[in-house]
Design an enzyme around this catalytic site. Structure first.
Site, PDB file in Angstrom:
ATOM      1  N   TYR A  91       0.820  -1.209   0.000  1.00  0.00           N
ATOM      2  CA  TYR A  91       0.000   0.000   0.000  1.00  0.00           C
ATOM      3  C   TYR A  91       0.862   1.270   0.000  1.00  0.00           C
ATOM      4  O   TYR A  91       0.357   2.351   0.231  1.00  0.00           O
ATOM      5  CB  TYR A  91      -0.967  -0.013   1.178  1.00  0.00           C
ATOM      6  CG  TYR A  91      -1.956  -1.156   1.131  1.00  0.00           C
ATOM      7  CD1 TYR A  91      -2.943  -1.192   0.150  1.00  0.00           C
ATOM      8  CD2 TYR A  91      -1.896  -2.204   2.048  1.00  0.00           C
ATOM      9  CE1 TYR A  91      -3.854  -2.244   0.090  1.00  0.00           C
ATOM     10  CE2 TYR A  91      -2.808  -3.262   1.991  1.00  0.00           C
ATOM     11  CZ  TYR A  91      -3.778  -3.269   1.011  1.00  0.00           C
ATOM     12  OH  TYR A  91      -4.684  -4.318   0.949  1.00  0.00           O
ATOM     13  N   TYR A 465     -11.310  -0.516  -0.217  1.00  0.00           N
ATOM     14  CA  TYR A 465     -11.326  -0.071   1.181  1.00  0.00           C
ATOM     15  C   TYR A 465      -9.955   0.399   1.653  1.00  0.00           C
ATOM     16  O   TYR A 465      -9.818   0.867   2.783  1.00  0.00           O
ATOM     17  CB  TYR A 465     -11.845  -1.199   2.088  1.00  0.00           C
ATOM     18  CG  TYR A 465     -10.778  -2.177   2.525  1.00  0.00           C
ATOM     19  CD1 TYR A 465     -10.328  -3.165   1.662  1.00  0.00           C
ATOM     20  CD2 TYR A 465     -10.199  -2.089   3.789  1.00  0.00           C
ATOM     21  CE1 TYR A 465      -9.337  -4.046   2.047  1.00  0.00           C
ATOM     22  CE2 TYR A 465      -9.210  -2.973   4.175  1.00  0.00           C
ATOM     23  CZ  TYR A 465      -8.781  -3.943   3.309  1.00  0.00           C
ATOM     24  OH  TYR A 465      -7.783  -4.807   3.689  1.00  0.00           O
ATOM     25  N   ARG A 466      -8.969   0.286   0.812  1.00  0.00           N
ATOM     26  CA  ARG A 466      -7.600   0.614   1.217  1.00  0.00           C
ATOM     27  C   ARG A 466      -6.807   0.624  -0.068  1.00  0.00           C
ATOM     28  O   ARG A 466      -7.112  -0.133  -0.985  1.00  0.00           O
ATOM     29  CB  ARG A 466      -7.089  -0.498   2.142  1.00  0.00           C
ATOM     30  CG  ARG A 466      -5.771  -0.224   2.831  1.00  0.00           C
ATOM     31  CD  ARG A 466      -5.451  -1.363   3.786  1.00  0.00           C
ATOM     32  NE  ARG A 466      -4.179  -1.122   4.460  1.00  0.00           N
ATOM     33  CZ  ARG A 466      -3.573  -1.993   5.261  1.00  0.00           C
ATOM     34  NH1 ARG A 466      -4.135  -3.175   5.498  1.00  0.00           N
ATOM     35  NH2 ARG A 466      -2.425  -1.724   5.836  1.00  0.00           N
TER      36      ARG A 466
END
Lengths: 517, 517
Positions: A91, A465-466
């Site tokens: 991420y 969601y991320r």
């Protein structure tokens, strides 16, 4: 290479700012040279090298130092990028959203402030890793479990703040979080819930104080710097039975989730039920080049061989039961009966020489470990980025999403490597796009594939969601109900709480006024 | 009596505002006369009559009408007080925080927008009551349970927004809530989480979208008008075993909670474990004057007689088990064994002619009813107000809190009537101060007792989680960690989201700038 300057800041001013920061934390804890700064890049980035580099980093050891750093940032209008233990791989790792940001590295604030055996919670600082908390609990003889993310070096706070999930019945870290201390951009220190009562003994026991509940507002957020976080811990149960079920066909996914849904909604399976694809599992044990040296997705014949060699299914399903043995056996019967309806389903309770099984068994009982990270060796070159849409535990929907995504992966020359997790009601689908970062074409393809998937998912009603830094703006743009009213609200709060826009500008597509179009 | 005008608004302007409101909702749905307006007072108030009276009320039937009403309120600077179904008894009922507010009554917005049998949730508007949702589920043959508050007329949304608790395993309504639609003060409509994706099918399935999680911010809040709310519903379990345990001595409270804590933290008891005092239980079956016509707290001899007559304990403990019968029996054994250690503990699984048992059995399986409301007959005259501190499931702490509060109740001439509920980690203590509103001295004593308890609880580190209008400012003032930083944050957000201060000014002690000292 000289580190970049923060946008709009003159070199002389930046130099003065660094001096002031050194005055707060000491010169040792202000990083300006290439070597220490290189640890703040995303080693697995889908972006080209040389992007998203910090100007410097500062590592305070106390809340009071954080307050003073924010005061300096405000006076110089320095953009700050806050990290905890600094993992967050897939991420964006510890890298900032834009080059030139100053990294606020909270790794030195790594105290386990309290473990409460009686009520089952811990209160931790940002730098506490899963492994650290686990070892601490072992050392003090605690009967409490943690709920780690797959890699043991992850941060207890960071993962909860980013809405991460784990593999025990306490796997929804957002739901299990209770009480926060936050330093706002202007340095004010706020405690949520019962923390608002001076010397409260109930800050980690009740999510509620009088008035609005703010904890959620400070998750996946750039509205403040969270400096303490409470998390509920699960008491060691009297029994534990992990299981794996392998399924021979890709299209079994549909029936897997039709069967899973009622088992999850009725809490027959109390932890995250996870269906993992063949290659994710294989990566813990072998490498792609061991089987194939061609380009593009693996041919079906090779996949079949891998499955046979490693005794894996096209889907490999994990779950566990917890509690007194009679309850475990009762629930196991229900699970076994239900999944026996899928032809070829095989039930596993022990597997020899299988590191993937070993680490899942550990994870589901709260033992952090690093095995999953061997997935990095699958193709080598380390690049990976996770595409994480939310969906529902519905067989047809899961299969359709899988087929759509797999097709795109193959078109772009990638294998599908992914897993589906079912929580309380939600299903997270995590596609791991893996690439050799040394192969520039492949890296760029990974980036373009991801970007295409974001738009296609949004068109089909799926939201992520991320996400990785590189796609925050794009994904924020897919939340366009009522002309993007939700991001208008984010921005209104951002301006109210951080008028100079110093805190993690652009995180989750939330920008300060000066940086918005 | 003429209704009061909103502070600072001239009669002519107010009259124009009412005309404009009638233009939005029709004259029928703007209430200005004494009779309809009298329904918006708190019939049980600890304040004198004639306080907290609305200037008028308006009842829209759609989100679009809410938007237009807020536009009018902004243009006239009208303070609005939003209510759902308008119950909230013991905490102020439908009455506004100050006289002269315009009540925004959302009772006409009472659609059950969706019941999703597959995933187990409902999406409701503000006016939906527990009884309405329950009947709807019965009518459609749903196998989903609701989790009602004790009185059936309560609002599904209102209770969740106010952090209410119920009696099934889904009793923490805040945790079970998923997805909101909110109209902000400027009329903008925001949907949280996956609701930010246009036409999302996952709005009630996942609490997460990208970015901060806002639902909590709109609970116990005056930052917006919530117009839709998702709530998870529990699937009917294969078995249900309610139980009651009576304990003969007041001081048993200590051991009750020492035994309860591990049973709750380990989820052996999956729903709220509740210890209810003698008189709360007796009130469902008899009246005080049937036993005693003196003033002041009941003498111990009378209490003993009531307990004997009604087969009650000084504490009466309720819980239930859910699931397949073998699991229920396994857990029941643990519970029975643990509580048998308290001398005189009696176990009950059926009780004849006992309305208190009957309604608890219903509540714990999600059947709303009105029996608990007969507590109003205990002394007559209807006054009651709930003092609700958060504490921990610790025996010594519970007993100390009980003794402190009982002592003060007796000093002020009141009986102690209360219950303790244990949730995931927290314990809610609810003291019901009952008084005859026709007795002005008694009413005033109730008020003064409450006010004293707030300060004494705060000094001991206890905060209240919900409160009557009359004590909102006082309790907000007890949250004084770091000079009241939490309320500073509330106020900063209030100013950003509602600059004219039109939405429920003063709710939970959150005031717009113009009304702050």
């Amino acid at each position: 290479m000289r580190p970049p300057l923060p946008e709009g800041i003159a070199a002389a001013d930046f130099s003065r700012a660094l001096d002031e920061l050194a005055g707060v934390v000491g010169k040792t804890w202000v990083f300006v040279d290439e070597l220490p700064l290189s640890t703040y890049r995303d080693a697995y980035s889908p972006l080209a090298d040389g992007t998203l580099l910090p100007s410097a980093a500062v590592a305070p050891e106390s809340v009071e130092q954080v307050q003073r750093i924010l005061a300096i940032a405000n006076s110089f209008r320095l953009p700050i990028w806050t990290i905890g233990t600094g993992r967050n791989f897939a991420y964006g790792g510890p890298a900032p959203r834009k080059s030139g940001y100053l990294v606020l590295d909270l790794k030195r604030m790594n105290r386990i402030i309290e473990v409460n055996e009686k009520y089952g919670y811990a209160l931790v600082e940002p730098g506490v890793s899963y492994m650290q908390l686990y070892r601490h609990l072992q050392r003090i003889g605690s009967k409490l479990w943690i709920d780690p993310a797959a890699p043991a070096w992850g941060g207890v706070m960071g993962n909860a703040l980013e809405h991460g999930a784990g593999y025990t019945p306490y796997g929804d870290h957002f739901i299990m979080q209770c009480g926060m201390e936050v330093v706002l951009a202007d340095g004010q220190v706020v405690r949520t819930g019962q923390g608002g009562i001076s010397n409260s003994k109930h800050w980690q026991i009740s999510k509620h104080g009088l008035g609005p509940q703010f904890d959620g507002m400070f998750t996946q957020s750039n509205f403040g710097v969270v400096t303490k976080l409470g998390i509920w811990l699960m008491p060691e149960p009297p029994g534990y039975k992990p299981f794996m079920i392998t399924f021979p066909r890709e299209e079994d996914l549909e029936q897997i989730f039709e069967i899973t849904r009622p088992l999850k909604v009725n809490q027959v399976i109390p932890n995250a039920a996870v269906a993992v694809d063949l290659l994710w599992e294989a990566s813990a044990k072998t490498t792609r080049r061991h089987y194939y040296d061609g380009k593009g997705p693996l041919p079906p014949s090779i996949r079949t061989k891998i499955a046979a060699d490693l005794n894996l299914g096209m889907w490999n399903y994990y779950g566990a039961l917890y509690g007194p043995p009679p309850m475990i056996e009762n629930n196991w019967k229900l699970i076994e009966e239900a999944f026996s309806n899928i032809p070829g389903a095989k039930f596993h309770f022990a597997r020899e020489n299988d590191p993937a099984w070993d680490y899942r068994v550990k994870l589901m009982r709260g033992e952090p470990n690093m095995t999953e990270f061997s997935i990095m060796n699958w193709i080598g070159g380390g690049g990976h980025v996770n595409f994480s849409p939310i969906s529902a535990p519905d067989g047809a929907e899961a299969l359709a999403q899988y087929n759509l995504i797999k097709k795109r992966c193959h078109e772009f020359g990638f294998d599908y490597i992914g897993e589906f997790l079912v929580g309380w009601r939600d299903m997270h689908h995590i596609l791991m796009i893996m690439y050799n970062r040394a192969d520039e074409t492949m890296r760029k393809s990974a980036h373009d594939l991801f970007s295409l998937l974001v738009d296609e998912a949004a068109a089909a009603g799926f939201g992520e969601y991320r996400t990785h830094l590189a796609f925050m703006d794009q994904i924020a743009g897919t939340y366009r109900h009522n002309d993007g009213a939700l991001w208008d609200l984010h921005h209104r709060l951002k301006d109210a709480l951080d008028p100079n826009g110093i805190l993690s500008p652009g995180k989750q597509g939330i920008w300060p006024k000066s940086a918005r179009p």
